[in-house]
Design a protein around this motif. Structure first.
Motif, short mmCIF file in Angstrom:
data_model
loop_
_atom_site.label_atom_id
_atom_site.label_comp_id
_atom_site.label_asym_id
_atom_site.label_seq_id
_atom_site.Cartn_x
_atom_site.Cartn_y
_atom_site.Cartn_z
N ASP A 177 0.84 -1.20 0.00
CA ASP A 177 0.00 0.00 0.00
C ASP A 177 0.88 1.24 0.00
O ASP A 177 1.96 1.26 0.60
N GLU A 193 0.67 5.39 0.71
CA GLU A 193 -0.03 6.59 1.18
C GLU A 193 0.68 7.80 0.58
O GLU A 193 1.90 7.93 0.70
N ALA A 235 -6.36 15.74 -3.54
CA ALA A 235 -7.34 15.06 -2.69
C ALA A 235 -8.57 14.66 -3.50
O ALA A 235 -9.13 13.58 -3.29
N ARG A 255 -7.46 11.76 -5.72
CA ARG A 255 -7.19 10.61 -4.86
C ARG A 255 -8.49 9.95 -4.40
O ARG A 255 -8.57 8.72 -4.28
N GLN A 256 -9.51 10.77 -4.15
CA GLN A 256 -10.81 10.23 -3.75
C GLN A 256 -11.40 9.35 -4.83
O GLN A 256 -12.04 8.34 -4.55
N PRO A 296 -8.13 5.90 -5.00
CA PRO A 296 -7.15 5.90 -3.89
C PRO A 296 -5.91 5.06 -4.17
O PRO A 296 -4.80 5.46 -3.78
N ALA A 321 -2.98 6.89 -6.18
CA ALA A 321 -2.64 8.24 -5.70
C ALA A 321 -1.26 8.70 -6.18
O ALA A 321 -1.09 9.86 -6.57
N THR A 351 -12.94 17.96 0.83
CA THR A 351 -11.69 17.92 0.09
C THR A 351 -10.72 18.96 0.63
O THR A 351 -9.51 18.70 0.75
N ALA A 409 -9.36 17.51 3.67
CA ALA A 409 -8.37 16.47 3.37
C ALA A 409 -7.01 17.06 3.06
O ALA A 409 -5.97 16.51 3.45
N ASP A 435 -3.56 16.49 5.16
CA ASP A 435 -2.28 16.09 4.58
C ASP A 435 -1.14 16.91 5.18
O ASP A 435 -0.09 16.37 5.56
#
Length: 208
Positions: A32, A34, A95, A98-99, A102, A105, A152, A155, A159
Protein backbone atom coordinates in the motif's frame (compact mmCIF):
# COMPACT_ATOMS: atom_id res chain seq x y z
CA UNK A 1 4.44 -2.71 5.55
CA UNK A 2 3.46 0.33 3.52
CA UNK A 3 5.14 3.22 1.74
CA UNK A 4 4.42 6.84 2.61
CA UNK A 5 5.25 9.35 -0.12
CA UNK A 6 5.33 12.97 1.09
CA UNK A 7 5.69 15.38 -1.80
CA UNK A 8 4.52 18.76 -3.01
CA UNK A 9 3.01 19.25 -6.44
CA UNK A 10 4.95 22.51 -6.81
CA UNK A 11 8.28 21.00 -5.73
CA UNK A 12 10.76 20.55 -8.59
CA UNK A 13 12.68 17.85 -6.72
CA UNK A 14 9.42 15.92 -6.29
CA UNK A 15 8.94 16.22 -10.06
CA UNK A 16 12.43 14.82 -10.56
CA UNK A 17 11.61 11.94 -8.23
CA UNK A 18 8.51 10.93 -10.25
CA UNK A 19 10.21 8.17 -12.29
CA UNK A 20 11.70 6.67 -9.13
CA UNK A 21 8.44 6.53 -7.20
CA UNK A 22 6.66 5.01 -10.19
CA UNK A 23 9.35 2.35 -10.59
CA UNK A 24 9.43 1.48 -6.90
CA UNK A 25 5.65 1.06 -6.81
CA UNK A 26 5.74 -1.11 -9.94
CA UNK A 27 8.28 -3.37 -8.21
CA UNK A 28 6.05 -3.75 -5.14
CA UNK A 29 2.44 -3.91 -6.35
CA UNK A 30 1.45 -5.67 -3.12
CA UNK A 31 2.50 -2.73 -0.92
CA UNK A 32 0.00 0.00 0.00
CA UNK A 33 1.13 3.54 -0.77
CA UNK A 34 -0.03 6.59 1.18
CA UNK A 35 0.50 9.86 -0.68
CA UNK A 36 0.68 13.05 1.39
CA UNK A 37 0.79 16.64 0.11
CA UNK A 38 3.43 18.50 2.11
CA UNK A 39 2.31 22.13 1.85
CA UNK A 40 5.54 23.73 0.63
CA UNK A 41 4.02 26.99 -0.63
CA UNK A 42 1.41 28.07 1.90
CA UNK A 43 0.97 31.10 4.13
CA UNK A 44 3.79 33.62 3.74
CA UNK A 45 5.45 31.46 1.07
CA UNK A 46 2.48 31.88 -1.28
CA UNK A 47 4.05 34.74 -3.24
CA UNK A 48 5.01 35.45 -6.88
CA UNK A 49 7.62 33.03 -8.13
CA UNK A 50 10.07 35.88 -8.72
CA UNK A 51 10.50 35.94 -4.93
CA UNK A 52 12.25 32.58 -5.23
CA UNK A 53 15.25 33.60 -7.30
CA UNK A 54 16.73 30.13 -7.19
CA UNK A 55 13.91 28.36 -9.08
CA UNK A 56 15.37 28.28 -12.59
CA UNK A 57 18.85 27.39 -11.36
CA UNK A 58 17.39 24.62 -9.21
CA UNK A 59 15.36 23.30 -12.14
CA UNK A 60 18.52 23.08 -14.26
CA UNK A 61 20.20 21.07 -11.49
CA UNK A 62 17.16 18.81 -11.13
CA UNK A 63 17.10 18.17 -14.89
CA UNK A 64 20.83 17.41 -14.86
CA UNK A 65 20.65 14.95 -11.96
CA UNK A 66 17.32 13.25 -12.67
CA UNK A 67 16.56 13.80 -16.35
CA UNK A 68 13.29 15.54 -15.42
CA UNK A 69 11.60 17.49 -18.20
CA UNK A 70 10.68 21.14 -17.77
CA UNK A 71 8.54 22.05 -20.75
CA UNK A 72 8.44 25.21 -22.84
CA UNK A 73 4.87 25.87 -21.69
CA UNK A 74 6.09 25.84 -18.09
CA UNK A 75 8.88 28.25 -18.95
CA UNK A 76 6.33 30.60 -20.50
CA UNK A 77 4.06 30.35 -17.46
CA UNK A 78 6.74 31.49 -15.04
CA UNK A 79 8.65 33.81 -17.41
CA UNK A 80 7.44 37.14 -16.02
CA UNK A 81 7.75 35.99 -12.40
CA UNK A 82 4.15 36.76 -11.44
CA UNK A 83 2.89 33.19 -11.12
CA UNK A 84 1.99 32.19 -7.57
CA UNK A 85 2.53 28.59 -6.48
CA UNK A 86 -0.30 27.71 -4.10
CA UNK A 87 0.24 24.33 -2.47
CA UNK A 88 -3.14 24.46 -0.74
CA UNK A 89 -4.94 24.55 -4.09
CA UNK A 90 -2.73 21.75 -5.43
CA UNK A 91 -3.29 19.61 -2.34
CA UNK A 92 -7.03 20.08 -2.65
CA UNK A 93 -6.82 18.99 -6.27
CA UNK A 94 -4.82 15.90 -5.41
CA UNK A 95 -7.34 15.06 -2.69
CA UNK A 96 -10.15 15.22 -5.26
CA UNK A 97 -8.27 12.94 -7.65
CA UNK A 98 -7.19 10.61 -4.86
CA UNK A 99 -10.81 10.23 -3.75
CA UNK A 100 -11.69 8.94 -7.21
CA UNK A 101 -8.87 6.37 -7.28
CA UNK A 102 -7.15 5.90 -3.89
CA UNK A 103 -4.94 3.05 -5.08
CA UNK A 104 -3.55 5.25 -7.87
CA UNK A 105 -2.64 8.24 -5.70
CA UNK A 106 1.07 8.23 -6.59
CA UNK A 107 0.32 7.99 -10.29
CA UNK A 108 -2.09 10.91 -9.97
CA UNK A 109 0.48 12.94 -8.03
CA UNK A 110 3.02 12.53 -10.82
CA UNK A 111 0.35 13.37 -13.40
CA UNK A 112 -0.29 16.66 -11.61
CA UNK A 113 3.40 17.48 -11.67
CA UNK A 114 3.56 16.72 -15.38
CA UNK A 115 0.63 19.09 -15.93
CA UNK A 116 2.53 21.91 -14.24
CA UNK A 117 6.18 21.31 -15.09
CA UNK A 118 5.71 20.06 -18.65
CA UNK A 119 2.35 21.41 -19.83
CA UNK A 120 2.59 24.71 -17.97
CA UNK A 121 -0.88 24.48 -16.41
CA UNK A 122 -1.70 26.23 -13.15
CA UNK A 123 -2.72 23.86 -10.38
CA UNK A 124 -4.91 26.65 -9.00
CA UNK A 125 -7.17 26.37 -12.05
CA UNK A 126 -10.08 23.97 -11.37
CA UNK A 127 -10.15 23.05 -15.07
CA UNK A 128 -6.78 21.33 -14.76
CA UNK A 129 -8.28 18.61 -12.60
CA UNK A 130 -10.81 17.75 -15.27
CA UNK A 131 -7.92 17.44 -17.73
CA UNK A 132 -5.90 15.19 -15.43
CA UNK A 133 -9.00 13.09 -14.71
CA UNK A 134 -9.62 12.60 -18.42
CA UNK A 135 -5.98 11.75 -19.10
CA UNK A 136 -5.99 9.13 -16.35
CA UNK A 137 -9.38 7.60 -17.26
CA UNK A 138 -11.24 8.95 -14.22
CA UNK A 139 -14.71 10.48 -14.20
CA UNK A 140 -14.02 14.18 -14.72
CA UNK A 141 -17.45 15.22 -13.39
CA UNK A 142 -16.88 13.31 -10.16
CA UNK A 143 -13.45 14.86 -9.71
CA UNK A 144 -14.79 18.38 -10.41
CA UNK A 145 -17.56 17.89 -7.86
CA UNK A 146 -15.12 16.55 -5.26
CA UNK A 147 -12.85 19.55 -5.79
CA UNK A 148 -15.57 21.88 -4.53
CA UNK A 149 -16.58 19.77 -1.53
CA UNK A 150 -15.64 21.00 1.98
CA UNK A 151 -14.34 17.53 2.76
CA UNK A 152 -11.69 17.92 0.09
CA UNK A 153 -10.36 21.14 1.60
CA UNK A 154 -10.27 19.36 4.96
CA UNK A 155 -8.37 16.47 3.37
CA UNK A 156 -5.73 18.88 2.09
CA UNK A 157 -5.28 20.38 5.55
CA UNK A 158 -5.12 16.87 7.00
CA UNK A 159 -2.28 16.09 4.58
CA UNK A 160 -0.28 19.08 5.81
CA UNK A 161 -0.83 17.97 9.40
CA UNK A 162 0.19 14.42 8.50
CA UNK A 163 3.48 15.65 7.03
CA UNK A 164 4.21 17.51 10.28
CA UNK A 165 3.26 14.44 12.33
CA UNK A 166 5.74 12.39 10.30
CA UNK A 167 8.45 14.97 10.90
CA UNK A 168 8.88 15.63 7.18
CA UNK A 169 10.16 19.08 6.28
CA UNK A 170 11.89 18.34 2.95
CA UNK A 171 10.28 17.14 -0.25
CA UNK A 172 10.11 14.60 -1.60
CA UNK A 173 10.46 12.18 1.28
CA UNK A 174 9.68 8.49 0.88
CA UNK A 175 9.17 6.45 4.04
CA UNK A 176 8.59 2.80 4.76
CA UNK A 177 6.37 2.00 7.75
CA UNK A 178 5.68 -1.25 9.52
CA UNK A 179 3.70 -0.91 12.71
CA UNK A 180 5.36 1.87 14.69
CA UNK A 181 8.68 1.47 12.87
CA UNK A 182 9.35 4.05 10.18
CA UNK A 183 12.48 4.54 8.10
CA UNK A 184 13.50 7.05 5.44
CA UNK A 185 14.00 5.49 2.02
CA UNK A 186 14.61 8.74 0.15
CA UNK A 187 14.82 12.45 0.82
CA UNK A 188 15.29 14.65 -2.21
CA UNK A 189 17.05 12.89 -5.05
CA UNK A 190 17.34 9.07 -5.03
CA UNK A 191 17.48 6.35 -7.63
CA UNK A 192 15.32 3.25 -7.65
CA UNK A 193 18.40 1.21 -6.67
CA UNK A 194 18.97 3.51 -3.68
CA UNK A 195 15.40 3.01 -2.50
CA UNK A 196 15.42 -0.72 -3.09
CA UNK A 197 18.62 -1.17 -1.09
CA UNK A 198 17.22 0.76 1.88
CA UNK A 199 13.88 -1.00 1.65
CA UNK A 200 15.58 -4.40 1.68
CA UNK A 201 17.61 -3.39 4.74
CA UNK A 202 14.45 -2.26 6.54
CA UNK A 203 12.66 -5.50 5.66
CA UNK A 204 15.65 -7.50 6.93
CA UNK A 205 15.49 -5.80 10.32
CA UNK A 206 11.82 -6.67 10.55
CA UNK A 207 12.43 -10.36 9.85
CA UNK A 208 15.52 -10.85 12.02
Amino acid sequence: MKLIYVFDAYCGWSHGFSPTIREVISLHPEVDVEVVSGGLFTGSRRVPIREFGYVQGANAKIAELTGAEFGEAYDRLIADGSFVMDSQAAARGLAALRQAAPARAAELATALQHAFYVDGLSLSDPAIYRKVAERTALDADDVAAALEAPETRAAAEADFARAVELGVNAFPTLLAAAGRDITVLARGQATTDDVERRLAAFAATRSS
